[in-house]
Structures are given as C-alpha cells and as structure tokens.
Design a protein around this motif. Sequence first.
Motif, PDB file in Angstrom:
ATOM      1  N   SER A 176       0.831  -1.199   0.000  1.00  0.00           N
ATOM      2  CA  SER A 176       0.000   0.000   0.000  1.00  0.00           C
ATOM      3  C   SER A 176       0.868   1.252   0.000  1.00  0.00           C
ATOM      4  O   SER A 176       1.831   1.334   0.766  1.00  0.00           O
ATOM      5  CB  SER A 176      -0.918   0.043   1.227  1.00  0.00           C
ATOM      6  OG  SER A 176      -1.659   1.256   1.263  1.00  0.00           O
ATOM      7  N   ALA A 177       0.543   2.184  -0.870  1.00  0.00           N
ATOM      8  CA  ALA A 177       1.223   3.477  -0.881  1.00  0.00           C
ATOM      9  C   ALA A 177       0.537   4.465   0.060  1.00  0.00           C
ATOM     10  O   ALA A 177       1.022   5.584   0.245  1.00  0.00           O
ATOM     11  CB  ALA A 177       1.261   4.036  -2.301  1.00  0.00           C
ATOM     12  N   LYS A 178      -0.574   4.062   0.668  1.00  0.00           N
ATOM     13  CA  LYS A 178      -1.308   4.926   1.598  1.00  0.00           C
ATOM     14  C   LYS A 178      -0.756   4.686   3.004  1.00  0.00           C
ATOM     15  O   LYS A 178      -1.389   4.052   3.846  1.00  0.00           O
ATOM     16  CB  LYS A 178      -2.797   4.643   1.501  1.00  0.00           C
ATOM     17  CG  LYS A 178      -3.383   4.952   0.113  1.00  0.00           C
ATOM     18  CD  LYS A 178      -4.875   4.688   0.049  1.00  0.00           C
ATOM     19  CE  LYS A 178      -5.441   5.057  -1.314  1.00  0.00           C
ATOM     20  NZ  LYS A 178      -6.898   4.820  -1.415  1.00  0.00           N
ATOM     21  N   LEU A 179       0.425   5.212   3.240  1.00  0.00           N
ATOM     22  CA  LEU A 179       1.160   4.917   4.472  1.00  0.00           C
ATOM     23  C   LEU A 179       0.410   5.338   5.723  1.00  0.00           C
ATOM     24  O   LEU A 179       0.493   4.677   6.761  1.00  0.00           O
ATOM     25  CB  LEU A 179       2.534   5.595   4.427  1.00  0.00           C
ATOM     26  CG  LEU A 179       3.415   5.285   3.218  1.00  0.00           C
ATOM     27  CD1 LEU A 179       4.773   5.958   3.392  1.00  0.00           C
ATOM     28  CD2 LEU A 179       3.572   3.795   3.000  1.00  0.00           C
ATOM     29  N   SER A 180      -0.320   6.440   5.643  1.00  0.00           N
ATOM     30  CA  SER A 180      -1.006   6.952   6.825  1.00  0.00           C
ATOM     31  C   SER A 180      -2.134   6.042   7.292  1.00  0.00           C
ATOM     32  O   SER A 180      -2.633   6.202   8.407  1.00  0.00           O
ATOM     33  CB  SER A 180      -1.550   8.364   6.557  1.00  0.00           C
ATOM     34  OG  SER A 180      -2.430   8.364   5.451  1.00  0.00           O
ATOM     35  N   ASN A 181      -2.545   5.073   6.453  1.00  0.00           N
ATOM     36  CA  ASN A 181      -3.545   4.093   6.885  1.00  0.00           C
ATOM     37  C   ASN A 181      -2.944   3.038   7.806  1.00  0.00           C
ATOM     38  O   ASN A 181      -3.676   2.296   8.461  1.00  0.00           O
ATOM     39  CB  ASN A 181      -4.173   3.396   5.678  1.00  0.00           C
ATOM     40  CG  ASN A 181      -5.112   4.303   4.898  1.00  0.00           C
ATOM     41  OD1 ASN A 181      -5.447   5.391   5.362  1.00  0.00           O
ATOM     42  ND2 ASN A 181      -5.511   3.876   3.716  1.00  0.00           N
ATOM     43  N   PHE A 182      -1.613   2.966   7.851  1.00  0.00           N
ATOM     44  CA  PHE A 182      -0.948   1.910   8.606  1.00  0.00           C
ATOM     45  C   PHE A 182       0.032   2.442   9.654  1.00  0.00           C
ATOM     46  O   PHE A 182       0.293   1.771  10.650  1.00  0.00           O
ATOM     47  CB  PHE A 182      -0.193   0.982   7.652  1.00  0.00           C
ATOM     48  CG  PHE A 182      -1.069   0.324   6.623  1.00  0.00           C
ATOM     49  CD1 PHE A 182      -1.702  -0.873   6.905  1.00  0.00           C
ATOM     50  CD2 PHE A 182      -1.288   0.925   5.396  1.00  0.00           C
ATOM     51  CE1 PHE A 182      -2.521  -1.483   5.970  1.00  0.00           C
ATOM     52  CE2 PHE A 182      -2.106   0.326   4.449  1.00  0.00           C
ATOM     53  CZ  PHE A 182      -2.730  -0.880   4.733  1.00  0.00           C
ATOM     54  N   LEU A 183       0.570   3.626   9.422  1.00  0.00           N
ATOM     55  CA  LEU A 183       1.555   4.203  10.330  1.00  0.00           C
ATOM     56  C   LEU A 183       0.942   5.379  11.068  1.00  0.00           C
ATOM     57  O   LEU A 183       0.301   6.245  10.456  1.00  0.00           O
ATOM     58  CB  LEU A 183       2.789   4.664   9.556  1.00  0.00           C
ATOM     59  CG  LEU A 183       3.509   3.586   8.740  1.00  0.00           C
ATOM     60  CD1 LEU A 183       4.628   4.217   7.917  1.00  0.00           C
ATOM     61  CD2 LEU A 183       4.064   2.503   9.651  1.00  0.00           C
ATOM     62  N   ALA A 184       1.153   5.429  12.367  1.00  0.00           N
ATOM     63  CA  ALA A 184       0.584   6.506  13.178  1.00  0.00           C
ATOM     64  C   ALA A 184       1.304   7.829  12.900  1.00  0.00           C
ATOM     65  O   ALA A 184       2.531   7.860  12.750  1.00  0.00           O
ATOM     66  CB  ALA A 184       0.677   6.159  14.657  1.00  0.00           C
ATOM     67  N   GLU A 185       0.555   8.899  12.835  1.00  0.00           N
ATOM     68  CA  GLU A 185       1.129  10.236  12.672  1.00  0.00           C
ATOM     69  C   GLU A 185       1.201  10.975  14.003  1.00  0.00           C
ATOM     70  O   GLU A 185       1.744  12.073  14.070  1.00  0.00           O
ATOM     71  CB  GLU A 185       0.316  11.034  11.662  1.00  0.00           C
ATOM     72  CG  GLU A 185       0.325  10.423  10.265  1.00  0.00           C
ATOM     73  CD  GLU A 185      -0.324  11.311   9.231  1.00  0.00           C
ATOM     74  OE1 GLU A 185       0.261  12.360   8.909  1.00  0.00           O
ATOM     75  OE2 GLU A 185      -1.420  10.950   8.759  1.00  0.00           O
ATOM     76  N   GLU A 186       0.645  10.364  15.044  1.00  0.00           N
ATOM     77  CA  GLU A 186       0.649  10.978  16.363  1.00  0.00           C
ATOM     78  C   GLU A 186       1.215   9.985  17.383  1.00  0.00           C
ATOM     79  O   GLU A 186       0.876   8.811  17.372  1.00  0.00           O
ATOM     80  CB  GLU A 186      -0.771  11.380  16.772  1.00  0.00           C
ATOM     81  CG  GLU A 186      -1.434  12.348  15.794  1.00  0.00           C
ATOM     82  CD  GLU A 186      -2.892  12.604  16.130  1.00  0.00           C
ATOM     83  OE1 GLU A 186      -3.362  12.049  17.141  1.00  0.00           O
ATOM     84  OE2 GLU A 186      -3.549  13.335  15.379  1.00  0.00           O
ATOM     85  N   THR A 187       2.095  10.468  18.243  1.00  0.00           N
ATOM     86  CA  THR A 187       2.702   9.598  19.251  1.00  0.00           C
ATOM     87  C   THR A 187       3.310  10.428  20.371  1.00  0.00           C
ATOM     88  O   THR A 187       3.663  11.591  20.177  1.00  0.00           O
ATOM     89  CB  THR A 187       3.799   8.714  18.623  1.00  0.00           C
ATOM     90  OG1 THR A 187       4.362   7.889  19.649  1.00  0.00           O
ATOM     91  CG2 THR A 187       4.908   9.551  18.015  1.00  0.00           C
ATOM     92  N   ASP A 188       3.431   9.809  21.521  1.00  0.00           N
ATOM     93  CA  ASP A 188       4.160  10.402  22.644  1.00  0.00           C
ATOM     94  C   ASP A 188       5.361   9.532  23.005  1.00  0.00           C
ATOM     95  O   ASP A 188       5.895   9.606  24.114  1.00  0.00           O
ATOM     96  CB  ASP A 188       3.249  10.532  23.871  1.00  0.00           C
ATOM     97  CG  ASP A 188       2.158  11.576  23.658  1.00  0.00           C
ATOM     98  OD1 ASP A 188       2.461  12.658  23.117  1.00  0.00           O
ATOM     99  OD2 ASP A 188       0.989  11.301  24.029  1.00  0.00           O
ATOM    100  N   ALA A 189       5.808   8.718  22.049  1.00  0.00           N
ATOM    101  CA  ALA A 189       6.870   7.746  22.324  1.00  0.00           C
ATOM    102  C   ALA A 189       8.269   8.361  22.295  1.00  0.00           C
ATOM    103  O   ALA A 189       9.232   7.699  22.678  1.00  0.00           O
ATOM    104  CB  ALA A 189       6.792   6.600  21.319  1.00  0.00           C
ATOM    105  N   TYR A 190       8.397   9.606  21.836  1.00  0.00           N
ATOM    106  CA  TYR A 190       9.732  10.194  21.657  1.00  0.00           C
ATOM    107  C   TYR A 190       9.893  11.474  22.466  1.00  0.00           C
ATOM    108  O   TYR A 190       8.909  12.151  22.813  1.00  0.00           O
ATOM    109  CB  TYR A 190       9.972  10.512  20.179  1.00  0.00           C
ATOM    110  CG  TYR A 190      10.021   9.296  19.287  1.00  0.00           C
ATOM    111  CD1 TYR A 190      11.157   8.508  19.185  1.00  0.00           C
ATOM    112  CD2 TYR A 190       8.906   8.940  18.529  1.00  0.00           C
ATOM    113  CE1 TYR A 190      11.205   7.404  18.367  1.00  0.00           C
ATOM    114  CE2 TYR A 190       8.937   7.823  17.703  1.00  0.00           C
ATOM    115  CZ  TYR A 190      10.090   7.064  17.631  1.00  0.00           C
ATOM    116  OH  TYR A 190      10.118   5.962  16.818  1.00  0.00           O
TER     117      TYR A 190
END
Length: 278
Positions: free
Chosen positions: A129-143
């Motif tokens: 899939s080229a629709k990366l935002s469907n699989f990868l989070a754009e929001e995080t507090d991990a860093y």
Amino acid sequence: MAQIGTFTSMEVVSLADFGVFLDGGNLGSILLPKKQCPENVNVGEFVNAFIYLDSEDRLIATRIKPKAEVGQCALLDVKELTSFGAFLDWGLPKDLLVPFSEQRKPMEAGQKHVVYLFVDNLTQRITGSAKLSNFLAEETDAYRVNDPVDLLIAGRTDLGYRAVVDQRYLGMVFNEDVLQPLSIGQKIKGYVKTVRDDHKIDLMLQLQGHEARVDIADRILKELTANNGVLALSDRSSPEAIYKVFQVSKGNFKKAIGRLLKQNKISQEADRIVLRSD
C-alpha cells in the motif's frame, strides 16, 4: 508463532525429493523447496525462513531475504500493470501486488514508490500500500527531543519531506532543516526536533545546540584517532568537504572545533586538525 510475511525459525518435520517440510505451527506444514534448503539438512533441525504465498496461493518458505517484511516500508520498482493493480519487485519470485485501492496516485511501470507491506485479511496474500497513513501513526508520545531515529524518506511536499520513523510512525522534515539533498526512498539517520502539541513528530537531520557540539566533537576525536591523530579539515574548509566526512553543517563543525580547542584536546593549523598528545 509463525506468521506470513516474516522470517521464522521452524523445525524440519519431514524430507521429500523436492524439498523439506517445516513446522509452521498454526499455519501447518510449509514447504521449503529443495533449492532453498541448507546442505545436508535433517529432520529435527531448525531453519530460519520467510513465509509467503506462491503463485497458486499455497504457503511456501524461502531463505531469500525480500526487500521488506510485513509491517515494514520500502522503496520498490513497479514492474507491470494489470487489471488487478501494479506489481512491484520486492526481491522474491512472486511480485508484490499493490491494488488500485492502495495507490495514492496511479502507478506506472518503471516508477519507484515507497509502500507498506501488510497481509490482506480476505486473501491472506502479502500486499503493498502506498497509503502509508492508513498503517503508520502520525501521532505519538513515544519520543523526546533529540531522540535518534531511523528515517525512510517517503514523499515531498511544499513544506519539506514526509518520513517513515523507525518503521512505525510518520513525521516531517521541514525545509529549514534540510541541509543536504534528499531523495525518495533514502534511508538516513535523524533526530526528533519536537513532538508538537498535536502529538505529531517534527524531525531534523542534525542535533542542535549543546548536544550537537558534543556529538560532533566526539566524532571528530574518533576520526582523528582512526587517522593517526591528523584530520585534513579545519574551520577554513569548504562546507562540502566538511559535509562529506561528517554530514554536518560548517557552522556546527566550527562550534565543535571550538569546544575541543578550549578543552586542549586538539590544535588547529591552516588546513588540518591535530590531536594533542599532552
């Protein structure tokens, strides 16, 4: 537990003229073709192999390493278009399908695209899939600020470059923090510049402030030690020459040199730096 689209260490449970069968646990017995078998492999031994579906949708194992596993992103070449979508070269005999529904824009043969690999729930096929935002989070507090990260440059916008962060998140390198030419699919080390109030990640390619001076200074000392105490660079060197060795700006390099001079760890001549032995 064995999973489609990943490497798994599996026990050899039986031998055949055309290969060996591996214990795939919940997936059942999986054929490892003869040409993929380790030499003189026997029942009871373990083989680390990648599991996928062959052209007839049968589970099969291989010791060939694909360009990406399920849950990862990679830059892949488009080989051909069909009525099902685009087929991309991911390093295995059976090409990777990116259905039309998973394309951000129509793909064409000969192009390169960053895609995410997943297992289609209906077919159990590994799919792109080229629709990366469907699989990868754009929001995080991990860093936290200045955390080191591995980046895969995924796309270009007017504001800068979108990047896959540690194969798990999406972040942005803004134009003001791009100090070198970048290309889509490029893998590069980076750092977290900030995690914004909306929990999105801003990235940078170099540390800044005190941390940058310490990091570069340590790298200068290591380079000097590896080159018999002499480095053919100074604060008069061109930005290009400095970047070629350390991948940092001339300004940050000069600040690091100043730090080392104050600590009496180096001396500087017109065209080189020398490690002090006293």
